[in-house]
Design an enzyme around this catalytic site. Structure first.
Site, PDB file in Angstrom:
ATOM      1  N   SER A 144       0.872  -1.169   0.000  1.00  0.00           N
ATOM      2  CA  SER A 144       0.000   0.000   0.000  1.00  0.00           C
ATOM      3  C   SER A 144       0.906   1.214   0.000  1.00  0.00           C
ATOM      4  O   SER A 144       2.110   1.099   0.262  1.00  0.00           O
ATOM      5  CB  SER A 144      -0.845   0.008   1.289  1.00  0.00           C
ATOM      6  OG  SER A 144      -1.479   1.261   1.460  1.00  0.00           O
ATOM      7  N   TYR A 157      -2.131  -1.800  10.126  1.00  0.00           N
ATOM      8  CA  TYR A 157      -2.170  -1.830   8.654  1.00  0.00           C
ATOM      9  C   TYR A 157      -0.804  -1.446   8.089  1.00  0.00           C
ATOM     10  O   TYR A 157      -0.259  -2.140   7.215  1.00  0.00           O
ATOM     11  CB  TYR A 157      -3.259  -0.870   8.162  1.00  0.00           C
ATOM     12  CG  TYR A 157      -3.565  -0.971   6.686  1.00  0.00           C
ATOM     13  CD1 TYR A 157      -4.423  -1.954   6.195  1.00  0.00           C
ATOM     14  CD2 TYR A 157      -3.000  -0.085   5.772  1.00  0.00           C
ATOM     15  CE1 TYR A 157      -4.708  -2.047   4.830  1.00  0.00           C
ATOM     16  CE2 TYR A 157      -3.280  -0.172   4.417  1.00  0.00           C
ATOM     17  CZ  TYR A 157      -4.133  -1.151   3.948  1.00  0.00           C
ATOM     18  OH  TYR A 157      -4.412  -1.239   2.600  1.00  0.00           O
TER      19      TYR A 157
HETATM   20  N1  LIG Z   1      -8.661   0.528  -1.457  1.00  0.00           N
HETATM   21  C1  LIG Z   1      -7.557   1.177  -1.142  1.00  0.00           C
HETATM   22  O1  LIG Z   1      -7.553   2.416  -1.015  1.00  0.00           O
HETATM   23  C2  LIG Z   1      -6.280   0.412  -0.947  1.00  0.00           C
HETATM   24  C3  LIG Z   1      -5.094   1.174  -0.809  1.00  0.00           C
HETATM   25  C4  LIG Z   1      -3.911   0.479  -0.633  1.00  0.00           C
HETATM   26  C5  LIG Z   1      -3.882  -0.890  -0.593  1.00  0.00           C
HETATM   27  N2  LIG Z   1      -5.050  -1.586  -0.723  1.00  0.00           N
HETATM   28  C6  LIG Z   1      -4.977  -3.039  -0.665  1.00  0.00           C
HETATM   29  O2  LIG Z   1      -5.564  -3.580  -1.840  1.00  0.00           O
HETATM   30  C7  LIG Z   1      -6.003  -4.914  -1.564  1.00  0.00           C
HETATM   31  C8  LIG Z   1      -7.417  -5.107  -2.073  1.00  0.00           C
HETATM   32  O3  LIG Z   1      -8.290  -4.338  -1.259  1.00  0.00           O
HETATM   33  P1  LIG Z   1      -9.568  -3.567  -1.844  1.00  0.00           P
HETATM   34  O4  LIG Z   1      -9.294  -2.137  -1.658  1.00  0.00           O
HETATM   35  O5  LIG Z   1      -9.941  -4.088  -3.154  1.00  0.00           O
HETATM   36  O6  LIG Z   1     -10.642  -3.954  -0.708  1.00  0.00           O
HETATM   37  P2  LIG Z   1     -12.021  -4.793  -0.771  1.00  0.00           P
HETATM   38  O7  LIG Z   1     -12.478  -4.867   0.643  1.00  0.00           O
HETATM   39  O8  LIG Z   1     -12.932  -4.200  -1.768  1.00  0.00           O
HETATM   40  O9  LIG Z   1     -11.535  -6.234  -1.274  1.00  0.00           O
HETATM   41  C9  LIG Z   1     -10.749  -7.075  -0.468  1.00  0.00           C
HETATM   42  C10 LIG Z   1     -11.184  -8.501  -0.678  1.00  0.00           C
HETATM   43  O10 LIG Z   1     -10.359  -9.365   0.144  1.00  0.00           O
HETATM   44  C11 LIG Z   1     -11.201 -10.379   0.669  1.00  0.00           C
HETATM   45  N3  LIG Z   1     -10.644 -10.988   1.871  1.00  0.00           N
HETATM   46  C12 LIG Z   1     -10.583 -10.470   3.116  1.00  0.00           C
HETATM   47  N4  LIG Z   1     -10.070 -11.363   3.965  1.00  0.00           N
HETATM   48  C13 LIG Z   1      -9.784 -12.471   3.258  1.00  0.00           C
HETATM   49  C14 LIG Z   1      -9.247 -13.733   3.594  1.00  0.00           C
HETATM   50  N5  LIG Z   1      -8.902 -14.027   4.856  1.00  0.00           N
HETATM   51  N6  LIG Z   1      -9.094 -14.653   2.614  1.00  0.00           N
HETATM   52  C15 LIG Z   1      -9.479 -14.389   1.334  1.00  0.00           C
HETATM   53  N7  LIG Z   1     -10.009 -13.204   0.974  1.00  0.00           N
HETATM   54  C16 LIG Z   1     -10.168 -12.258   1.919  1.00  0.00           C
HETATM   55  C17 LIG Z   1     -12.504  -9.655   0.968  1.00  0.00           C
HETATM   56  O11 LIG Z   1     -13.595 -10.568   1.131  1.00  0.00           O
HETATM   57  C18 LIG Z   1     -12.637  -8.744  -0.241  1.00  0.00           C
HETATM   58  O12 LIG Z   1     -13.363  -9.379  -1.277  1.00  0.00           O
HETATM   59  C19 LIG Z   1      -5.843  -5.108  -0.055  1.00  0.00           C
HETATM   60  O13 LIG Z   1      -4.635  -5.787   0.213  1.00  0.00           O
HETATM   61  C20 LIG Z   1      -5.745  -3.684   0.459  1.00  0.00           C
HETATM   62  O14 LIG Z   1      -5.056  -3.602   1.682  1.00  0.00           O
HETATM   63  C21 LIG Z   1      -6.244  -0.966  -0.898  1.00  0.00           C
END
Ligand SMILES: NC(=O)c1ccc[n+]([C@@H]2O[C@H](COP(=O)([O-])OP(=O)(O)OC[C@H]3O[C@@H](n4cnc5c(N)ncnc54)[C@H](O)[C@@H]3O)[C@@H](O)[C@H]2O)c1
Length: 280
Positions: A144, A157
């Site tokens: 991230s 986080y």
């Molecule tokens: N959205 C942002 O602003 C952002 C910024 C930086 C990093 N990220 C990272 O991007 C990645 C994707 O997140 P997103 O933003 O799409 O969020 P999101 O919540 O829309 O999607 C995350 C998905 O991960 C799944 N998940 C959670 N725990 C799990 C587990 N134990 N096993 C399998 N699946 C699991 C959830 O059910 C969900 O479908 C994450 O690693 C998040 O930390 C997101």
């Protein structure tokens, strides 16, 4: 190490956390680029919705990335199923916790650590032997922008995302001279369900906001949609990048952390209060 272009379009792609957000958008984009996709998530309903939106072959499995044995079994199943060599493994599943360190609930932080770091390690260990045997492919781990800077109310986080970055950079050095690589992805704010899915006990800033209000505020400040994020990640892996920054805010924070490595938060706070004054 010079950048080596690699094609992942047309190759098999493995994506965790594919029921929502960036993972779903990656599955849709790669499927549209002729990749057979093997997708997992704990959210069965969301996973089915993703599957229904895909254009090509898909292997779909409800799997918790914290379960190392299940990840190994899954890797063996993908190897059997994959109609094409594996081009990339996206260890993308992740969750968030909003809390000050003083108010931290240890089981929430542990939950996050086991998914955001443990899940990435499990996925890497399960698929790496296959990629090494192929002498081809990329392990693409989602850190991230909070793996580049430390932010208040995000200690667990940030810790997990810094850990992903260290783990992945270390692995990449081990893979020098092979056809396999390891890539860090550093998204800025992406308009997904990450805040809505976060563990929330109370407003960590003491402003009395509900979980839903925080989710709405987050959505309002995000600068990138998931499909755009997926395109940047896909192109970044194919360009042979070791580190993929996603969104203008990711570039801004990365630059700020370089010029003000101990004072970036002061600069951000000043910027925020100026913007608030102007709005008022
Ligand atoms: N959205 C942002 O602003 C952002 C910024 C930086 C990093 N990220 C990272 O991007 C990645 C994707 O997140 P997103 O933003 O799409 O969020 P999101 O919540 O829309 O999607 C995350 C998905 O991960 C799944 N998940 C959670 N725990 C799990 C587990 N134990 N096993 C399998 N699946 C699991 C959830 O059910 C969900 O479908 C994450 O690693 C998040 O930390 C997101």
């Amino acid at each position: 190490m010079s950048k080596q272009r690699r094609t992942i379009s047309g190759r098999t792609a493995v994506i965790t956390g594919a029921a929502s957000g960036i993972g779903r958008a990656l599955a849709q984009r790669l499927s549209a680029h002729s990749c057979p996709v093997a997708i997992v998530d704990v959210d069965e309903l969301g996973l089915k919705e993703t599957e229904a939106s895909l254009r090509g072959p898909a292997m779909v499995k409800v799997l918790d990335v914290r379960d190392a044995a299940a990840q190994h079994d899954f890797a063996a199943e993908v190897r059997e199923w994959a109609p094409q060599p594996i081009g990339a493994v996206f260890n993308n599943a992740g969750v968030a916790v909003a809390s000050r360190v003083l108010d931290a609930v240890p089981e929430d932080d542990q939950w996050l650590w086991d998914i955001n770091f443990g899940g990435v390690v499990n996925g890497t260990r399960a698929f790496l032997p296959i990629l090494v045997e192929q002498n081809e492919g990329a392990i693409v781990n989602t850190s991230s922008v909070f793996g580049l800077v430390g932010m208040p109310t995000n200690s667990a986080y940030c810790a997990a995302k810094f850990a992903v970055r260290g783990f992945t950079d270390s692995l990449r050095q081990e893979l020098r001279g092979t056809g396999v690589t390891a890539v860090n992805v550093h998204p800025g704010g992406i308009n997904t369900n990450i805040v809505r899915n976060a563990r929330f006990r109370k407003d960590p800033d003491g402003r009395g906001r509900s979980h839903e209000q925080m989710a709405q505020e987050f959505a309002a400040i995000t600068m990138t949609q998931p499909d755009k994020a997926a395109a940047i990640i896909h192109r970044g892996v194919e360009a042979g990048k070791a580190r993929i920054l996603v969104g203008p805010d990711a570039y801004f924070l990365d630059g700020l952390a370089r010029v003000a490595p101990t004072h970036y938060f002061d600069v951000l706070s000043r910027l925020e209060s100026t913007l608030r004054r102007r709005k008022a």
